[in-house]
Design a protein around this motif. Structure first.
Motif, PDB file in Angstrom:
ATOM      1  N   SER A  44      13.328  -5.271  -8.402  1.00 30.74           N
ATOM      2  CA  SER A  44      12.999  -5.537  -7.000  1.00 30.74           C
ATOM      3  C   SER A  44      13.624  -4.513  -6.057  1.00 30.74           C
ATOM      4  O   SER A  44      13.205  -4.384  -4.914  1.00 30.74           O
ATOM      5  N   ALA A  45      14.622  -3.769  -6.511  1.00 33.15           N
ATOM      6  CA  ALA A  45      15.261  -2.766  -5.662  1.00 33.15           C
ATOM      7  C   ALA A  45      14.464  -1.459  -5.630  1.00 33.15           C
ATOM      8  O   ALA A  45      14.733  -0.596  -4.795  1.00 33.15           O
ATOM      9  N   LEU A  46      13.494  -1.304  -6.528  1.00 35.18           N
ATOM     10  CA  LEU A  46      12.695  -0.085  -6.573  1.00 35.18           C
ATOM     11  C   LEU A  46      11.494  -0.200  -5.639  1.00 35.18           C
ATOM     12  O   LEU A  46      10.753  -1.175  -5.699  1.00 35.18           O
ATOM     13  N   PRO A  47      11.289   0.782  -4.773  1.00 37.41           N
ATOM     14  CA  PRO A  47      10.119   0.706  -3.891  1.00 37.41           C
ATOM     15  C   PRO A  47       8.840   1.038  -4.652  1.00 37.41           C
ATOM     16  O   PRO A  47       8.837   1.876  -5.546  1.00 37.41           O
TER      17      PRO A  47
ATOM     18  N   VAL B 159       4.704  -0.619  -0.404  1.00 30.98           N
ATOM     19  CA  VAL B 159       4.040  -1.921  -0.506  1.00 30.98           C
ATOM     20  C   VAL B 159       5.114  -3.003  -0.346  1.00 30.98           C
ATOM     21  O   VAL B 159       6.033  -3.089  -1.159  1.00 30.98           O
ATOM     22  N   PRO B 160       5.012  -3.837   0.705  1.00 27.31           N
ATOM     23  CA  PRO B 160       6.026  -4.883   0.899  1.00 27.31           C
ATOM     24  C   PRO B 160       5.899  -5.990  -0.137  1.00 27.31           C
ATOM     25  O   PRO B 160       4.789  -6.341  -0.551  1.00 27.31           O
ATOM     26  N   ASN B 161       7.013  -6.542  -0.563  1.00 23.83           N
ATOM     27  CA  ASN B 161       7.061  -7.669  -1.506  1.00 23.83           C
ATOM     28  C   ASN B 161       6.328  -7.389  -2.812  1.00 23.83           C
ATOM     29  O   ASN B 161       5.782  -8.290  -3.434  1.00 23.83           O
ATOM     30  N   ALA B 162       6.338  -6.129  -3.246  1.00 25.08           N
ATOM     31  CA  ALA B 162       5.573  -5.734  -4.429  1.00 25.08           C
ATOM     32  C   ALA B 162       6.067  -6.413  -5.709  1.00 25.08           C
ATOM     33  O   ALA B 162       5.287  -6.659  -6.620  1.00 25.08           O
ATOM     34  N   TRP B 163       7.340  -6.711  -5.804  1.00 26.31           N
ATOM     35  CA  TRP B 163       7.901  -7.259  -7.043  1.00 26.31           C
ATOM     36  C   TRP B 163       8.174  -8.754  -6.956  1.00 26.31           C
ATOM     37  O   TRP B 163       8.865  -9.316  -7.787  1.00 26.31           O
TER      38      TRP B 163
END
Length: 145
Positions: free
Chosen positions: A26-29, A37-41
């Protein structure tokens, strides 16, 4: 022979060790077409139910999501303004909610300004007494904000 082969496979599976992540994913953009992309993970939602709730008491409605598949709650803070949503995943608030079953909705039923939580009451035994299926209500409260 089949027993030995099965035992061998069982032991082989026990020896297999999955890799652990040193850094949370979750720390990787995630970047698509040059934009993050927001909330991608955060993960996918299969049967979500959405409710508004002010989680961080900033006066702006945040988002509570209960996914009926997996019976998982997810919390999102609204970094925007009133009427302008800009949500980001905030898993730290999820531990504030009890174990929920089947469905969950947040509404202020007693009009005290603090949202209350409705969920399914599955048939269970509590202190030797059979509790029938129905609706379980948790009265909302704020402690230290």
């Amino acid at each position: 022979m089949a027993f030995r082969f099965s035992l061998f496979l069982l032991l082989l599976c026990r020896l297999a060790v999955a890799q652990t992540l040193k850094y949370p994913v979750s720390a990787l953009p995630l970047i698509r077409n040059g934009a993050i992309v927001p909330n991608a993970w955060t993960g996918g939602l299969n049967a979500p139910e959405f409710s508004e709730i002010d989680l961080n008491t900033d006066g702006i409605k945040d988002l509570f999501v209960f996914d009926r598949v997996g019976e998982k709650c997810l919390t999102f803070l609204n970094d925007g303004r009133t009427g302008d949503a800009a949500f980001h995943y905030a898993p730290a608030y999820e531990k504030l909610f009890p174990l929920l079953k089947v469905w969950a909705v947040v509404k202020d039923y007693n009009a005290d300004g603090v949202p209350d939580l409705f969920t399914a009451q599955t048939g269970e035994i509590v202190q030797g007494t059979q509790i029938p299926p129905g609706i379980k209500v948790y009265k909302g409260s704020r402690v230290n904000g």
